[in-house]
Design an enzyme around this catalytic site. Structure first.
Site, mmCIF file in Angstrom:
data_model
loop_
_atom_site.group_PDB
_atom_site.id
_atom_site.type_symbol
_atom_site.label_atom_id
_atom_site.label_comp_id
_atom_site.label_asym_id
_atom_site.label_seq_id
_atom_site.Cartn_x
_atom_site.Cartn_y
_atom_site.Cartn_z
ATOM 1 N N HIS A 31 -18.707 9.279 0.480
ATOM 2 C CA HIS A 31 -18.983 7.942 1.018
ATOM 3 C C HIS A 31 -20.501 7.717 1.041
ATOM 4 C CE1 HIS A 31 -18.180 4.294 3.235
ATOM 5 N NE2 HIS A 31 -19.167 4.603 4.040
ATOM 6 N N ILE A 46 -7.503 2.391 -0.080
ATOM 7 C CA ILE A 46 -7.151 3.241 1.064
ATOM 8 C C ILE A 46 -5.746 3.780 0.840
ATOM 9 C CG2 ILE A 46 -6.675 3.217 3.537
ATOM 10 C CD1 ILE A 46 -8.812 0.827 3.558
ATOM 11 N N ASP A 56 -12.232 6.425 6.372
ATOM 12 C CA ASP A 56 -13.559 7.045 6.411
ATOM 13 C C ASP A 56 -13.787 7.792 7.730
ATOM 14 O OD1 ASP A 56 -14.157 6.083 3.870
ATOM 15 O OD2 ASP A 56 -15.044 4.240 4.628
ATOM 16 N N ASP A 112 -8.301 11.770 6.418
ATOM 17 C CA ASP A 112 -7.146 11.768 7.311
ATOM 18 C C ASP A 112 -6.531 10.373 7.300
ATOM 19 O OD1 ASP A 112 -8.726 10.197 8.951
ATOM 20 O OD2 ASP A 112 -8.928 11.683 10.551
ATOM 21 N N ARG A 135 0.821 -1.212 0.000
ATOM 22 C CA ARG A 135 0.000 0.000 0.000
ATOM 23 C C ARG A 135 0.859 1.268 0.000
ATOM 24 N NH1 ARG A 135 -5.018 0.049 1.057
ATOM 25 N NH2 ARG A 135 -4.944 -1.901 2.207
ATOM 26 N N ASN A 171 -13.372 13.003 0.182
ATOM 27 C CA ASN A 171 -13.933 11.695 -0.162
ATOM 28 C C ASN A 171 -15.452 11.756 -0.085
ATOM 29 O OD1 ASN A 171 -13.891 8.818 -0.683
ATOM 30 N ND2 ASN A 171 -14.396 8.505 1.477
#
Ligand code: GAR
Length: 218
Positions: A120, A103, A156, A152, A76, A118
């Protein structure tokens, strides 16, 4: 209160849009931009997979596209670093995650403090993660909705910019509920991005202060 000086840096404010799927939210941003309402220039659309349908929407609008393949990276952190490098190479100062299903690691998030937005498909903190709509349905909630928030280092979790409720009907299936949720997303996300581009959002801890009367956050 941290005043976000997005509008002061350049005009229109350059943003990257990250996608994984069909890109209907990207389309809403493009449409808003075409109407002259976005106050931001989408300088690049980045997908984590080459078959993301939204890439065609970007090409159709004459926007630069990039694929940073999740499968081309070992972890990642290296994927996230490549994403952040791509955003910066195109000169974007803000980032919109519009159906981006990966992510980002802190090494990328921390390069754009309070500048990644973002969308959601649930009322956070309820139903975070990738399966928000089916999770809300199987839980049996009668109200779900849309959250637009700053990103951050937690999933989420960042400061909420705007939320709007969507009624869940007794016989909703995932497709029906998600369709009504997306109709709200397509209105709310461009409004938030436009406010961000104008420099009208200020972060105060977990709270986002809208500094104009165009307040859709409550
Ligand atoms: C949107 O509904 C967005 O809220 C959701 O993916 C969909 C993408 O649709 N995002 C998440 O679930 C993130 N956890 P789109 O590609 O048509 O814009």
């Amino acid at each position: 209160v941290v005043a976000l000086d997005s509008s002061a840096m350049s005009d229109p404010f350059p943003i990257a849009v990250l996608i994984s799927g069909s890109g209907t939210n990207l389309q809403a941003l493009i449409d808003s931009s075409d109407r002259g309402e976005l106050g931001c220039a989408i300088v690049v659309v980045i997908a984590d997979r080459p078959d993301a349908g939204g890439l065609d929407r970007a090409r159709g609008a004459g926007i630069a596209t990039e694929v940073v393949g999740w499968d081309d990276h070992t972890d990642r952190a290296s994927f996230s670093c490549a994403i952040a490098d791509t955003i910066e190479r195109h000169g974007a100062r803000g980032v919109v995650l519009a159906g981006f299903m990966r992510i980002l690691a802190p090494n990328a998030v921390d390069r754009f403090p309070n500048a990644i937005i973002n969308v959601h498909p649930a009322l956070l903190p309820a139903f975070p993660g990738a399966d928000a709509v089916p999770s809300a349905l199987s839980y049996g909630v009668t109200v779900s909705g849309v959250t637009v928030h700053f990103v951050d280092d937690m999933v989420d979790h960042g400061p909420i910019i705007a939320q709007e409720a969507v009624q869940v009907f007794p016989h909703d299936d995932e497709e029906a509920l998600h369709r009504r949720i997306q109709a709200v997303e397509h209105r709310l996300l461009p409004e938030v991005v436009a406010a961000f581009g104008r420099g009208d959002l200020a972060v105060d801890g977990r709270h986002v202060v809208w500094t104009t009367s165009a307040d859709v956050s409550r």
